[in-house]
Design an enzyme around this catalytic site. Structure first.
Site, PDB file in Angstrom:
ATOM      1  N   SER A 187     -74.760  23.575 -57.771  1.00 38.51           N
ATOM      2  CA  SER A 187     -73.310  23.729 -57.822  1.00 38.51           C
ATOM      3  C   SER A 187     -72.696  22.528 -58.521  1.00 38.51           C
ATOM      4  O   SER A 187     -73.079  21.389 -58.250  1.00 38.51           O
ATOM      5  CB  SER A 187     -72.715  23.774 -56.401  1.00 38.51           C
ATOM      6  OG  SER A 187     -73.341  24.773 -55.619  1.00 38.51           O
TER       7      SER A 187
ATOM      8  N   ASP B 148     -69.839  16.224 -50.725  1.00 38.42           N
ATOM      9  CA  ASP B 148     -70.271  17.529 -51.255  1.00 38.42           C
ATOM     10  C   ASP B 148     -69.354  18.669 -50.804  1.00 38.42           C
ATOM     11  O   ASP B 148     -69.811  19.802 -50.609  1.00 38.42           O
ATOM     12  CB  ASP B 148     -71.715  17.848 -50.798  1.00 38.42           C
ATOM     13  CG  ASP B 148     -72.724  16.819 -51.302  1.00 38.42           C
ATOM     14  OD1 ASP B 148     -72.486  16.244 -52.364  1.00 38.42           O
ATOM     15  OD2 ASP B 148     -73.739  16.604 -50.618  1.00 38.42           O
TER      16      ASP B 148
END
Ligand code: GRF
Length: 189
Positions: A130, A139
């Site tokens: 991602s 994150d």
């Protein structure tokens, strides 16, 4: 661009930046590890490099050194590519909306470390990568783009990591380009 290690994503971004029609140029590769392999490659390719070890420095001091180098190079966006330091909240706020990171999982799944081993152990059918905007929470910023990678029977964390890296190398230049195109469309400010 900030790196800590091999710099294979840095290399993918760099070579993509030299293809016709690229929307970006890498003005600096900076690292918290003086001997990072990625710095050697960047230097070989004629990209300015900078290193400042985090050892013995407070987080803000380390971030400040990296930031000064980025500003001196006139960087507009900070791209994290395997930069293994958590950035201070103050740094992230100063660059809010202009820091990208790549994480080797299909976020929001498997934040943090050892993503491939955890995905295999959980019996997942797919892993992936991602690209996301960086916010103060680890994150957890908005995801810009993802690539899915099938997990093979018998995959080890290493064999899966190698395939996910191939996907990362396609994904990151694509996501950065899309991000920059959207930014240009939304005009100055
Ligand atoms: C990549 O797997 C990336 O997703 C993670 O750190 C690794 C960096 O690898 N954030 P490299 O230095 O780009 O080869």
């Amino acid at each position: 661009m900030f790196i800590s290690g091999a710099g294979s994503n840095m290399a993918a971004l760099l070579y993509a930046s030299r293809l016709p029609g690229s929307l970006y140029e890498i003005v600096l590769v900076a690292s918290n590890v003086a001997g990072a392999r990625g710095l050697e490659l960047a230097a070989l390719e004629g990209v300015p490099t900078f290193a400042h070890s985090h050892r013995g420095h407070a987080r803000e001091t380390q971030d400040g050194a990296m930031e000064d180098a980025a500003r001196a190079a006139d960087a507009q966006v900070i791209v994290l590519a395997g930069y293994m330091r958590i950035l201070s909240d103050s740094f992230v706020r100063r660059w809010e909306g202009r820091i990208l990171n790549i994480h080797p999982s299909l976020l929001p799944d498997y934040r943090g470390l050892d993503t491939h081993a955890r995905a295999i152990d959980a019996g997942e059918s797919h892993a992936g990568a991602s690209v996301h905007l960086v916010t103060p929470a680890l994150d957890a910023g908005p995801v810009l783009a993802q690539a899915r990678v099938a997990i093979a029977p018998g995959d080890t964390p290493e064999s899966l990591e190698a395939r996910v890296k191939l996907a990362e190398h396609q994904l990151y230049p694509h996501a950065l380009t899309q991000f920059l195109a959207e930014r240009a469309d939304s005009g100055p400010g």
